[in-house]
Design a protein around this motif. Structure first.
Motif, short mmCIF file in Angstrom:
data_model
loop_
_atom_site.label_atom_id
_atom_site.label_comp_id
_atom_site.label_asym_id
_atom_site.label_seq_id
_atom_site.Cartn_x
_atom_site.Cartn_y
_atom_site.Cartn_z
N PHE A 297 10.57 43.07 60.78
CA PHE A 297 10.37 42.77 59.40
C PHE A 297 10.33 41.26 59.19
O PHE A 297 9.79 40.50 58.35
N ARG A 298 11.41 40.45 59.71
CA ARG A 298 11.90 39.10 59.59
C ARG A 298 10.50 38.39 60.44
O ARG A 298 10.01 37.25 59.60
N LEU A 299 9.82 38.90 61.44
CA LEU A 299 8.77 38.30 61.93
C LEU A 299 7.60 38.32 60.83
O LEU A 299 6.75 37.43 60.73
N ALA A 300 7.49 39.33 60.08
CA ALA A 300 6.38 39.59 59.39
C ALA A 300 6.63 38.94 57.82
O ALA A 300 5.56 38.48 57.15
N CYS A 301 7.76 38.83 57.27
CA CYS A 301 8.19 38.49 56.17
C CYS A 301 8.82 37.19 55.83
O CYS A 301 8.95 36.78 54.91
N LEU A 302 9.54 36.73 57.03
CA LEU A 302 10.50 35.53 56.72
C LEU A 302 9.79 34.49 57.71
O LEU A 302 9.49 34.50 58.80
N ASP A 303 9.87 33.26 57.21
CA ASP A 303 9.59 32.00 57.95
C ASP A 303 10.58 31.72 59.10
O ASP A 303 11.99 31.56 58.67
N PRO A 304 10.29 31.72 60.20
CA PRO A 304 11.31 31.65 61.16
C PRO A 304 12.08 30.25 61.39
O PRO A 304 12.94 30.19 61.80
N LEU A 305 11.48 29.15 60.67
CA LEU A 305 11.96 28.10 60.84
C LEU A 305 13.34 27.80 59.64
O LEU A 305 14.53 27.45 59.89
N THR A 306 12.94 28.17 58.32
CA THR A 306 13.66 28.24 57.18
C THR A 306 14.58 29.31 56.97
O THR A 306 15.51 29.41 56.17
N ASP A 307 13.98 30.54 57.34
CA ASP A 307 14.71 31.78 57.32
C ASP A 307 14.48 32.33 55.59
O ASP A 307 15.00 33.12 55.17
N LEU A 308 13.46 31.44 54.97
CA LEU A 308 13.02 31.81 53.67
C LEU A 308 11.85 33.01 54.00
O LEU A 308 11.27 32.81 54.73
N PRO A 309 11.55 33.57 52.88
CA PRO A 309 10.27 34.35 52.71
C PRO A 309 9.09 33.52 53.06
O PRO A 309 9.07 32.48 52.63
N ASN A 310 8.24 34.33 53.76
CA ASN A 310 6.88 33.55 54.03
C ASN A 310 6.01 33.76 52.96
O ASN A 310 6.17 34.26 52.04
N ARG A 311 4.61 33.39 53.22
CA ARG A 311 3.52 33.40 52.28
C ARG A 311 3.23 34.69 51.85
O ARG A 311 3.06 35.06 50.54
N ALA A 312 3.25 35.66 53.01
CA ALA A 312 2.80 37.05 52.74
C ALA A 312 3.81 37.63 51.69
O ALA A 312 3.61 38.46 50.87
N ALA A 313 5.21 37.68 52.13
CA ALA A 313 6.26 38.08 51.40
C ALA A 313 6.03 37.64 49.77
O ALA A 313 6.58 38.33 48.73
N TRP A 314 5.89 36.22 49.80
CA TRP A 314 6.11 35.78 48.42
C TRP A 314 4.72 36.29 47.56
O TRP A 314 4.93 36.53 46.46
N ARG A 315 3.71 36.35 48.17
CA ARG A 315 2.49 37.14 47.40
C ARG A 315 2.84 38.40 46.93
O ARG A 315 2.66 38.77 45.74
N ASP A 316 3.47 39.23 47.70
CA ASP A 316 3.85 40.57 47.33
C ASP A 316 4.68 40.39 46.11
O ASP A 316 4.61 41.39 45.19
N ARG A 317 5.91 39.64 46.13
CA ARG A 317 7.00 39.66 45.11
C ARG A 317 6.12 39.17 43.94
O ARG A 317 6.39 39.41 42.60
N LEU A 318 5.50 37.91 44.01
CA LEU A 318 4.55 37.36 42.84
C LEU A 318 3.86 38.55 42.10
O LEU A 318 3.84 38.58 40.83
#
Length: 728
Positions: A297-318
């Motif tokens: 999940f972290r690989l797919a949904c979190l940015d590994p550098l900042t530990d913030l959600p990544n673009r894919a997770a962001w688009r789902d939430r938006l």
């Protein structure tokens, strides 16, 4: 002969597949979720969880593919189950087994395939988890293999649990026969809470031997926190009622003999024998699965550098927010001057700044629906509510917080941040359009000076549409041969003899007439076609100069370079070939470099300029004195000429500060062994000043405006002009 490969244990494999009762069943959320996770993790458009029947493959879950089954004859997965590890096909068109496959030549146009077999506890391969793309993939790393294998293991876990659930509908004897060989803990107890069956897997999982567990109260495996649930279910059992937890698979904690708890997945079944109600429990330790799920999940949904959600997770939430009709404010943030951090201090410093910027963004938006890193130095925040002033106030606080100085390895780092704001539903209720609105506002904020925020306005989109239309015109202009080179003469200050010319691009626009670079060069320089157009300018100018050298042997041509040409890695080769093809000597070519290229101050730029200089071409520093270039740059880079900007020449005879700058540049050139040329000379007084200060060369309207090649030739290269120039 079978039209597809057959495993040696095909009969046993088909029998094992039947035990799972999954063929031709409707979609289930747990399998769909794993397929979607794989699609996001591997960034592929298609993921299938495939079960291979006797003559077809059925898709228990699918992403990006409409059919629910295909023939086994054309199935890639039929080949995947023939091996133990992943079947990897980087490019199906280059694999003789699949090059003519209808799934390659037609929808979904498979080029890349990676399939991991689904293997039962007894060793039968009943299907695969496979990744599919219509583009070839040249790499599939060891980490990729591990991730795909982990997802296949998660799928198989759920399928195995499904198989064991079938035991609900059989007698206890049959249940115990199945349980004795199960890799999962299986326990039976009665309504007196006495344990009546305890298999070997239960011994391993809970730490009690079968003898220790026999007839013990089943509460020995129930954590204190779950006692209320257990007591409620026990009462239902004694009353002969249906258990609340009996339908489906649930996750609860288990209690080991040593007192430790573990996450488990369990399924209940009940039956009645004589006057006794009994319960059967299938328990699986999901500690490792939870770990793998969290990692994936972290690989797919979190940015590994900042530990913030990544673009894919962001688009789902938006999309969820927009679908719910929730009023919200979208803040799109881009760090200012971040590239300079990477260029001057290295990527470790850049990464440290990104991590800290992400932390400051998160701290500054405690009530955000989500904050995320979209990639590079771009972040986004989705805030509840759509009041314009509230969004502006938040943006201002973030600009101040993120723009505060950073520290890295004793270095003080100064950057800024610009923010574009868009509101929903005011500015859009579509995810792409809302983000696009914020992006247009961000572009406006950066253009207005950076370190500021802008709220989206409909007029921004109108400008963007016009800009895209203009960019299309530019692309067509090159294709249709609408660009032309003009030439401005350069002369020796003392003698007035012509020394060369600067080549300048013009656009013969079909409706707007002749356009100077100020109308289009900024847009053109950012287009992907810039290197190609830059090469055309170079070759055209070199060819023209080679022809003019028949009249003036030492004629020199100056050519401006696009910054994009430095990024191609081909510039040295392009220059070398242009000289060879046109016959122009390297010493007759001078490449003009703007300050922002030198300010990158990186080793690759230095090497490139050294390579160019080693060819023998001149390197002119254009518009020197107008920016932030330091003296150290003149020492570091192999520049051969300084060009004094016209802004200093205009008032050089009346403004002491301008005169001081011009004198200083001439002195620097002399001190560093560089030639100096002054641009923008328009009056005799300016020329006299430059003569007095020993400025070697000049160009400007006093001698001639930029003009077409034919006019330049007639004005400066006629026999009379050349003779007069040589006499002088």
């Amino acid at each position: 002969m079978s039209p597809f490969p057959l495993p040696a244990n095909e009969d046993a494999r088909i029998s094992a597949l039947a035990d799972f009762h999954l063929m031709d069943t409707p979609p289930e959320e747990e399998f769909d979720r794993l397929a979607e996770l794989a699609a996001r993790l591997f960034k592929v458009p298609t993921v299938l969880i495939s079960l291979i029947g006797s003559d077809r493959q059925f898709f228990k879950a699918r992403v990006g593919f409409d059919p629910c089954e295909t023939s086994r004859e054309i199935s890639f997965c039929a080949h995947a189950i023939m091996q133990d590890d992943i079947l990897l096909i980087p490019d199906a068109l280059k694999d003789e087994r699949f090059a003519k496959n209808p799934l390659v030549l037609g929808t979904p146009f498979i080029r890349f395939y990676a399939g991991k077999p689904l293997v039962t506890p007894t060793g039968e391969k009943i299907g695969t988890v496979c990744l599919i793309d219509s583009q070839p993939h040249q790499t599939f790393s060891a980490e990729d293999r591990k991730n795909l294998s982990d997802i296949a293991a998660l799928v198989m876990d759920r399928m195995e649990m499904r198989r064991l659930e079938i035991a609900r509908d059989v007698s206890q004897t049959r249940f115990e026969n199945i349980a004795s060989t199960s890799p999962d803990a299986i326990i039976c107890y009665n309504d007196r809470e006495e344990i009546t069956f305890w298999n070997r897997a239960a011994e391993k999982l809970f730490g009690y031997s079968a003898q220790e567990a026999a007839n013990r109260n089943v509460q020995i495996i129930v954590p204190v926190s779950l006692q209320p649930i257990y007591q409620s279910e026990l009462q239902r059992l004694r009353n002969g009622e249906h258990l609340a937890l009996e339908d489906g698979v649930i996750e609860l904690s288990g209690l080991r003999k040593d007192g430790s708890e573990f996450p488990s997945e369990l399924s209940l079944s009940t039956w009645r024998e004589g006057n006794t109600n009994s319960v059967g429990i299938i328990v699986r330790d999901i500690t490792e699965r939870k770990h793998n799920e969290e990692r994936l999940f972290r690989l797919a949904c979190l940015d590994p550098l900042t530990d913030l959600p990544n673009r894919a997770a962001w688009r789902d939430r938006l999309r969820e927010t927009l679908a719910a009709g929730t009023p919200a404010s979208l803040l799109l943030l881009d760090l200012d001057r971040f590239k300079e951090v990477n260029d001057t201090l290295g990527h470790n410093a850049g990464d440290a700044v990104l991590r800290e910027a992400g932390a400051r963004l998160k701290a500054g938006c405690p009530d955000a629906i989500m904050v995320a890193r979209l990639g590079g130095d771009e972040f986004v925040a989705l805030l509840p509510g759509n009041h314009p002033q509230t969004a502006r106030d938040t943006a201002d606080r973030l600009i101040e917080a993120i723009g505060a100085s950073y520290e890295f390895a004793g270095q003080r780092i100064e950057i800024g941040v610009s923010v574009g704001i868009a509101l929903t539903p005011d500015h859009s209720q579509r995810d792409d359009e809302l983000l696009g609105s914020a992006d247009l506002a961000l572009y406006k904020a950066k253009a207005a000076g950076r370190g500021r925020s802008e709220m989206f306005e409909p007029a921004f989109r109108e400008v963007a549409i016009a800009r895209r239309a203009f960019e299309l015109e530019l692309r067509q202009a090159f294709e249709h041969g609408e660009f032309e080179l003009y030439y401005q003469p350069q002369l020796h200050t003392e003698t007035g003899a012509i020394s060369g010319a600067e080549a300048l691009i013009r656009w013969n626009h079909p409706t707007r007439g002749l356009l100077s670079p100020v109308s289009f060069i900024d847009v053109l320089s950012q287009k992907p076609s810039a290197p190609e157009i830059g090469e055309w300018i170079l070759r055209t100018a070199c060819a023209q100069a080679a022809g003019w050298q028949r009249s003036i042997p030492n004629f020199r041509i100056g050519v401006n370079l696009f910054e994009a040409q430095f990024r191609t890695g081909q510039l040295t080769h392009v220059v070398e070939k242009a000289l060879a093809d046109t016959g122009l000597s390297a010493a007759s070519l001078e490449l003009e470099i703007v300050e922002n290229i030198l300010l990158r101050n990186d080793d690759s730029t230095l090497r490139l300029l050294q390579e160019l200089r080693s060819l023998g071409v001149g390197l002119a520093f254009d518009d020197y004195g107008t920016g932030f270039a330091s003296l150290s740059l003149l020492k570091r880079y192999p520049v051969t000429r300084l060009k004094i900007d016209r802004s200093f020449i205009r008032d050089v005879t009346t403004d002491p500060e301008d005169a001081a700058v011009v004198k200083a540049v001439i002195y620097l050139g002399r001190s560093f062994g560089m030639e100096v040329i002054a641009e923008g000379v328009e009056t005799e007084e300016q020329l006299d000043f430059l003569k007095t200060e020993d400025c070697a060369e000049v160009q400007g309207y006093l001698f001639g405006k930029p003009m077409p090649a034919g006019e330049f030739e007639a004005h400066f290269l006629s026999e009379d002009k050349v003779k007069a120039s040589s006499d002088t």
